[in-house]
Design a protein around this motif. Structure first.
Motif: not given
Length: 172
Positions: A59-62, A121-123, A125, A159-162
């Motif tokens: 998991t990363y951040t935008a 963002t995407c679950k 990616c 996954q890229i979270d806001s």
């Protein structure tokens, strides 16, 4: 004068002839964690070597600047491309183009930083590494068009979270 080979030696020879050849690939992700550890995923099995998504993702951040690490397991002139798909292993967007290095021996480690797109963002990616093999290191990379059979793949589920909204926060 020739002597007959012992049965054990004949069995060993027969087994080596009948066994599938070991495939030595070219490159694979180390970080983020790849879908699998294979280094021999070559086109036309793209875009991820026909390896399906896993339930493990990083998991990363935008907008985050992330470290990407991989290793080249077979030396070959060309370049490495890091791409991002926001869903379905389709519509990849380029993030980085890294030149091939001849420094050191294989497996040769590589590391770069890539900037994830702001506001994306995407679950499900996919971060994809492509090694493009070229005739020499001086050739333009990526070439246009990319020749069939010239690409090795490694993919990681991400996954890229806001990014947290800091506008309304106050310090205590």
């Amino acid at each position: 004068m020739s002597r007959p080979l012992p049965v054990a030696a004949l069995s060993l020879v027969a087994a080596s002839l009948l066994a599938p050849a070991l495939s030595h690939g070219h490159a694979r992700f180390l970080e983020p964690k790849p879908r699998n550890a294979a280094d021999n995923l070559k086109d036309p099995l793209g875009p991820c070597g026909n390896v399906k998504r896993t339930t493990m993702s990083t998991t990363y951040t935008a907008g985050q600047l992330i470290n990407v690490k991989w290793e080249e397991t077979v030396d070959h002139p060309g370049c490495f491309l890091v791409d991002l798909s926001v869903g379905g292993d389709m519509n990849f967007m380029p993030l980085a183009n890294i030149k091939h290095s001849k420094a050191g021996i294989v497996p040769r480690p590589y590391m770069t930083q890539v900037q994830l797109p702001q506001g994306v963002t995407c679950k499900d990616c996919t971060l994809r590494l492509r090694q493009l093999m070229l005739a020499n290191d001086g050739a333009t990379c990526p070439p246009s068009p990319i020749a069939a059979g010239a690409t090795y793949y490694s993919c990681a589920d991400v996954q890229i979270d806001s990014a947290p909204d800091m506008a309304g926060s106050t310090a205590d």
